[in-house]
Scaffold this active site. Structure first.
Site, PDB file in Angstrom:
ATOM      1  N   GLN A  78     -46.179 -13.619  39.537  1.00  0.00           N
ATOM      2  CA  GLN A  78     -46.532 -14.426  40.711  1.00  0.00           C
ATOM      3  C   GLN A  78     -45.993 -13.812  42.002  1.00  0.00           C
ATOM      4  OE1 GLN A  78     -46.208 -18.564  39.990  1.00  0.00           O
ATOM      5  NE2 GLN A  78     -46.586 -19.173  42.097  1.00  0.00           N
ATOM      6  N   ASP A  79     -44.671 -13.760  42.160  1.00  0.00           N
ATOM      7  CA  ASP A  79     -44.100 -13.063  43.307  1.00  0.00           C
ATOM      8  C   ASP A  79     -42.742 -12.500  42.904  1.00  0.00           C
ATOM      9  OD1 ASP A  79     -42.684 -15.445  43.258  1.00  0.00           O
ATOM     10  OD2 ASP A  79     -42.893 -15.862  45.385  1.00  0.00           O
ATOM     11  N   PRO A  80     -42.160 -11.607  43.711  1.00  0.00           N
ATOM     12  CA  PRO A  80     -40.918 -10.937  43.311  1.00  0.00           C
ATOM     13  C   PRO A  80     -39.743 -11.907  43.180  1.00  0.00           C
ATOM     14  CG  PRO A  80     -41.998  -9.775  45.135  1.00  0.00           C
ATOM     15  CD  PRO A  80     -42.675 -11.103  44.998  1.00  0.00           C
ATOM     16  N   GLY A 148     -41.723 -17.826  46.684  1.00  0.00           N
ATOM     17  CA  GLY A 148     -43.048 -18.165  47.186  1.00  0.00           C
ATOM     18  C   GLY A 148     -43.185 -18.130  48.689  1.00  0.00           C
TER      19      GLY A 148
END
EC number: 3.2.2.27
Length: 253
Positions: A78-80, A148
């Protein structure tokens, strides 16, 4: 210009810091107005004193480690990670020496159950990437302590384009989609051309609902073997055996 902004600066195509084979296939997307807006956003956050991860030189590390024609499998994140020193451009992976995140611990647990591979003493998945596993986050940057934070800023369109390009221009790939977010992003994948493996996210909140026991690693290799791409070596060397450049926090291929 700060490092994050420079990584996607689109004043000239030649300045895009993207591995050459990927640049040929998806580089034009980085010249779009929304990517210029994203670059401006990253610069503004840096000027405001915000810590953005990963460092600009590692934003496109997944592409550097796994050139277009070498991709065999894709794992979508999804994101880092949003903690200092964790993210280095590969989904689910952390730099050597960092504590193992809970989701990665469950990935290692499934790897041991599925293939009998013992858990390594680090969380760096770069060896997988160098063997053909594209470790792609949907969003390529994040802010310190704010999971996010960069969703909806422009990265999703680019990574959607990456997935769609692989779907259209390659054949016989394995897409490993863990959790509803990854599965929604993978809806464009043609299951007549590729294998799509779906399971719950490896987070402790959901891993027991279908990730643990999914056997995705062996199923991936079974499919790759049948389609002539060669199986992925899912083993990971001990930390002491990793390339010195990796230990210093730089992606080396």
């Amino acid at each position: 210009m700060n490092e994050q902004g420079e990584a996607i600066n689109n004043s000239a195509e030649s300045r895009i810091q993207l591995e050459s084979s990927w640049k040929a296939h998806v580089g034009n997307w980085l010249l779009r107005p929304e990517m210029r807006d994203l670059s401006a956003f990253l610069r503004a956050r840096k000027v405001a004193g915000v810590s953005v991860y990963p460092p600009g030189s590692q934003i496109f590390a997944a592409f550097e480690a796994t050139p277009f024609q070498r991709v065999k499998a894709v794992i979508l994140g999804q994101d880092p990670y949003h903690g200092q020193g964790q993210a280095h451009g590969l989904c689910f992976s952390v730099r050597p020496g960092m504590p193992l995140p809970p989701s990665l611990l469950n990935i290692y647990k499934e790897l041991e159950e599925d293939l009998g591979l013992l858990r390594p003493d680090h969380g760096c998945l770069l060896p997988w990437a160098k063997r053909g596993v594209l470790l792609l986050n949907a969003v390529l940057t994040v802010e310190d302590g704010r999971a996010g934070a960069h969703q909806g800023k422009g990265w999703e369109g680019f990574t959607d384009h990456v997935v769609d390009t692989l779907n259209r221009e390659r054949e016989g790939l394995v897409f490993m989609l863990w959790g509803s977010y990854a599965q929604a992003k993978g809806k464009v994948i043609d299951t007549r051309r590729h294998l799509v493996l779906k399971a719950a996210h490896p987070s402790p909140l959901s891993a027991h609902r279908g990730f643990l026991g999914c056997r995705h690693f062996s199923l991936c290799n079974q499919y790759l073997s049948q389609h002539g791409l060669g199986m992925v070596d899912w083993s990971l060397p001990p930390c002491i055996a990793l390339d010195g450049a990796i230990l210093n926090g730089r992606i080396a291929v």
